[in-house]
Motif scaffolding. Structure first.
Motif, PDB file in Angstrom:
ATOM      1  N   ARG A   9      76.412 -73.093  13.081  1.00 47.88           N
ATOM      2  CA  ARG A   9      75.107 -73.708  13.390  1.00 47.88           C
ATOM      3  C   ARG A   9      74.378 -74.093  12.092  1.00 47.88           C
ATOM      4  O   ARG A   9      73.825 -75.198  11.981  1.00 47.88           O
ATOM      5  CB  ARG A   9      74.258 -72.761  14.251  1.00 47.88           C
ATOM      6  N   LEU A  10      74.400 -73.189  11.090  1.00 50.88           N
ATOM      7  CA  LEU A  10      73.704 -73.487   9.835  1.00 50.88           C
ATOM      8  C   LEU A  10      74.495 -74.471   8.971  1.00 50.88           C
ATOM      9  O   LEU A  10      73.921 -75.257   8.233  1.00 50.88           O
ATOM     10  CB  LEU A  10      73.408 -72.193   9.059  1.00 50.88           C
ATOM     11  N   GLY A  26      60.984 -70.227   8.153  1.00 49.92           N
ATOM     12  CA  GLY A  26      61.617 -69.044   8.744  1.00 49.92           C
ATOM     13  C   GLY A  26      62.957 -68.834   8.077  1.00 49.92           C
ATOM     14  O   GLY A  26      63.987 -68.642   8.713  1.00 49.92           O
ATOM     15  N   ALA A  27      62.926 -68.873   6.735  1.00 50.57           N
ATOM     16  CA  ALA A  27      64.170 -68.938   5.936  1.00 50.57           C
ATOM     17  C   ALA A  27      64.937 -67.625   5.919  1.00 50.57           C
ATOM     18  O   ALA A  27      66.112 -67.596   5.580  1.00 50.57           O
ATOM     19  CB  ALA A  27      63.840 -69.355   4.512  1.00 50.57           C
ATOM     20  N   ASP A  28      64.243 -66.506   6.236  1.00 48.53           N
ATOM     21  CA  ASP A  28      64.871 -65.182   6.183  1.00 48.53           C
ATOM     22  C   ASP A  28      65.456 -64.948   4.787  1.00 48.53           C
ATOM     23  O   ASP A  28      64.768 -65.085   3.793  1.00 48.53           O
ATOM     24  CB  ASP A  28      65.919 -65.070   7.301  1.00 48.53           C
ATOM     25  N   HIS A  29      66.758 -64.718   4.696  1.00 50.03           N
ATOM     26  CA  HIS A  29      67.436 -64.443   3.416  1.00 50.03           C
ATOM     27  C   HIS A  29      67.621 -65.687   2.547  1.00 50.03           C
ATOM     28  O   HIS A  29      68.108 -65.596   1.433  1.00 50.03           O
ATOM     29  CB  HIS A  29      68.808 -63.853   3.725  1.00 50.03           C
ATOM     30  N   ASN A  51      57.234 -63.053   7.050  1.00 54.54           N
ATOM     31  CA  ASN A  51      57.290 -61.594   6.886  1.00 54.54           C
ATOM     32  C   ASN A  51      57.704 -61.185   5.474  1.00 54.54           C
ATOM     33  O   ASN A  51      58.567 -61.823   4.856  1.00 54.54           O
ATOM     34  CB  ASN A  51      58.238 -60.999   7.938  1.00 54.54           C
ATOM     35  N   PRO A  54      61.791 -60.245   4.496  1.00 57.59           N
ATOM     36  CA  PRO A  54      62.665 -61.410   4.262  1.00 57.59           C
ATOM     37  C   PRO A  54      62.151 -62.316   3.153  1.00 57.59           C
ATOM     38  O   PRO A  54      62.953 -62.918   2.422  1.00 57.59           O
ATOM     39  CB  PRO A  54      62.675 -62.148   5.603  1.00 57.59           C
ATOM     40  N   GLY A  74      54.055 -67.156   4.312  1.00 53.42           N
ATOM     41  CA  GLY A  74      53.048 -67.773   5.168  1.00 53.42           C
ATOM     42  C   GLY A  74      53.609 -68.155   6.516  1.00 53.42           C
ATOM     43  O   GLY A  74      54.800 -67.982   6.790  1.00 53.42           O
ATOM     44  N   GLY A  92      67.119 -70.781  14.269  1.00 53.19           N
ATOM     45  CA  GLY A  92      67.253 -69.399  14.722  1.00 53.19           C
ATOM     46  C   GLY A  92      66.034 -68.827  15.417  1.00 53.19           C
ATOM     47  O   GLY A  92      65.828 -67.613  15.405  1.00 53.19           O
ATOM     48  N   ILE A 101      54.897 -74.245  15.871  1.00 52.02           N
ATOM     49  CA  ILE A 101      54.839 -74.376  14.405  1.00 52.02           C
ATOM     50  C   ILE A 101      54.576 -75.839  14.016  1.00 52.02           C
ATOM     51  O   ILE A 101      53.750 -76.134  13.164  1.00 52.02           O
ATOM     52  CB  ILE A 101      56.156 -73.852  13.772  1.00 52.02           C
ATOM     53  N   GLN A 116      67.434 -75.901  14.935  1.00 56.28           N
ATOM     54  CA  GLN A 116      68.499 -75.225  15.687  1.00 56.28           C
ATOM     55  C   GLN A 116      67.828 -74.148  16.536  1.00 56.28           C
ATOM     56  O   GLN A 116      67.669 -73.015  16.096  1.00 56.28           O
ATOM     57  CB  GLN A 116      69.542 -74.628  14.722  1.00 56.28           C
TER      58      GLN A 116
HETATM   59  C1  LIG Z   1      65.920 -64.961  13.576  1.00 57.95           C
HETATM   60  S1  LIG Z   1      65.437 -65.322  11.966  1.00 57.95           S
HETATM   61  C2  LIG Z   1      66.338 -66.793  11.621  1.00 57.95           C
HETATM   62  C3  LIG Z   1      66.631 -66.896  10.166  1.00 57.95           C
HETATM   63  C4  LIG Z   1      67.349 -68.155   9.733  1.00 57.95           C
HETATM   64  N1  LIG Z   1      66.487 -69.313   9.853  1.00 57.95           N
HETATM   65  C5  LIG Z   1      68.604 -68.358  10.533  1.00 57.95           C
HETATM   66  O1  LIG Z   1      68.646 -69.275  11.354  1.00 57.95           O
HETATM   67  O2  LIG Z   1      69.553 -67.591  10.343  1.00 57.95           O
HETATM   68  C6  LIG Z   1      63.799 -65.950  12.135  1.00 57.95           C
HETATM   69  C7  LIG Z   1      63.021 -65.845  10.832  1.00 57.95           C
HETATM   70  O3  LIG Z   1      61.848 -66.621  10.951  1.00 57.95           O
HETATM   71  C8  LIG Z   1      60.740 -65.901  10.448  1.00 57.95           C
HETATM   72  N2  LIG Z   1      59.573 -66.455  11.160  1.00 57.95           N
HETATM   73  C9  LIG Z   1      59.245 -66.304  12.460  1.00 57.95           C
HETATM   74  N3  LIG Z   1      58.130 -66.987  12.749  1.00 57.95           N
HETATM   75  C10 LIG Z   1      57.747 -67.608  11.604  1.00 57.95           C
HETATM   76  C11 LIG Z   1      56.672 -68.458  11.260  1.00 57.95           C
HETATM   77  N4  LIG Z   1      55.756 -68.808  12.153  1.00 57.95           N
HETATM   78  N5  LIG Z   1      56.584 -68.910   9.995  1.00 57.95           N
HETATM   79  C12 LIG Z   1      57.492 -68.555   9.058  1.00 57.95           C
HETATM   80  N6  LIG Z   1      58.539 -67.736   9.325  1.00 57.95           N
HETATM   81  C13 LIG Z   1      58.653 -67.267  10.578  1.00 57.95           C
HETATM   82  C14 LIG Z   1      61.071 -64.458  10.742  1.00 57.95           C
HETATM   83  O4  LIG Z   1      60.397 -63.577   9.873  1.00 57.95           O
HETATM   84  C15 LIG Z   1      62.577 -64.417  10.525  1.00 57.95           C
HETATM   85  O5  LIG Z   1      62.921 -64.112   9.192  1.00 57.95           O
END
Ligand SMILES: C[S@@+](CC[C@H](N)C(=O)[O-])C[C@H]1O[C@@H](n2cnc3c(N)ncnc32)[C@H](O)[C@@H]1O
Length: 223
Positions: A9-10, A26-29, A51, A54, A74, A92, A101, A116
């Motif tokens: 997917r990524l 929502g970049a996580d890692h 958060n 991450p 943010g 994700g 968003i 995605q």
């Molecule tokens: C399930 S993870 C997906 C991570 C990555 N994008 C992936 O597809 O593997 C969702 C991430 O989005 C972040 N997140 C959720 N809502 C968000 C928002 N409104 N703004 C920024 N980050 C957000 C969460 O903290 C989490 O790290």
């Protein structure tokens, strides 16, 4: 960071991101951004994370790219300025959250948006239709289930990819996927038909509406 191990997917998202300045929301890692930068597919990247944990992981993983990369703490598009990036990706999460968003800062949404969603992409397609974005490309990728990946582009006029299709059916299942009779979509729609047929006759109007939509999709896919 292992630059070779993106899930399908990524990997699809990575291949669709245009060269330029890109933000991953929502970049996580920050694996996606790290791969985009590591493969020189983009000029500069911004990882946005809501958060702390991450966010810190993203900072650490992006350090080696120096001034080409940055992580910002943010909510959604909040940490971006209007016109700052050429494209964004949101991956994700549920499609409903993605739409929230995008709607929170419409003036900060760039011309290229790649998403995605983890569930039905219908809210994303409806958002795009109402906000002047066309579906440039879309696919289903293999994973825990079939993840949709969609590439939207800001364009004038009505999205031609919907031409000749019943709108509600195309919003639900995807205009490109229906037109090219995507085999993974056919599997999915057949499964839905099986599940809904078992519920037919319970008098639930939503079941009947969903079943009508599924049958229309099958007419297109099996023509
Ligand atoms: C399930 S993870 C997906 C991570 C990555 N994008 C992936 O597809 O593997 C969702 C991430 O989005 C972040 N997140 C959720 N809502 C968000 C928002 N409104 N703004 C920024 N980050 C957000 C969460 O903290 C989490 O790290």
């Amino acid at each position: 960071m292992n630059l070779k191990s993106l899930e399908p997917r990524l990997q699809t998202v990575l291949e669709w991101v245009p060269n330029g300045v890109h933000a991953d929301i929502g970049a996580d890692h920050a694996y996606l951004l790290g791969n985009l930068l590591g493969q020189n597919r983009i000029l500069r990247g911004i990882a946005v994370e809501k958060n702390q944990e991450p966010f810190e992981l993203a900072c650490k993983n992006l350090e080696k790219f120096g001034s080409r990369a940055e992580a910002r703490l943010g909510d959604g598009l909040g940490p971006l300025a209007a016109g700052e990036v050429d494209s964004i990706s949101i991956c994700g999460m549920g499609a409903g959250l993605m739409v929230k968003i995008l709607q929170a800062h419409p003036e900060r949404v760039p011309d290229q948006v790649i998403t995605q969603p983890n569930d039905s992409a219908e809210p994303m397609r409806r958002w795009a239709w109402e906000r002047g974005f066309h579906v440039k490309q879309e696919t289903l990728t293999l994973g825990f289930w079939h993840y949709p990946v969609l590439h939207f582009e800001r364009k004038t006029g009505e999205d031609p990819s919907y031409a000749g299709l019943p709108l509600d059916v195309a919003f639900r299942f995807g205009p490109h996927l229906l037109k090219r009779k995507e085999p993974l979509l056919l599997d999915h729609v057949l499964q839905q038909q099986k599940r809904l047929t078992q519920l037919e006759g319970t008098g639930n109007p939503k079941v009947q509406r969903d079943l009508d939509c599924v049958r229309s999709a099958l007419e297109i896919l099996q023509k």
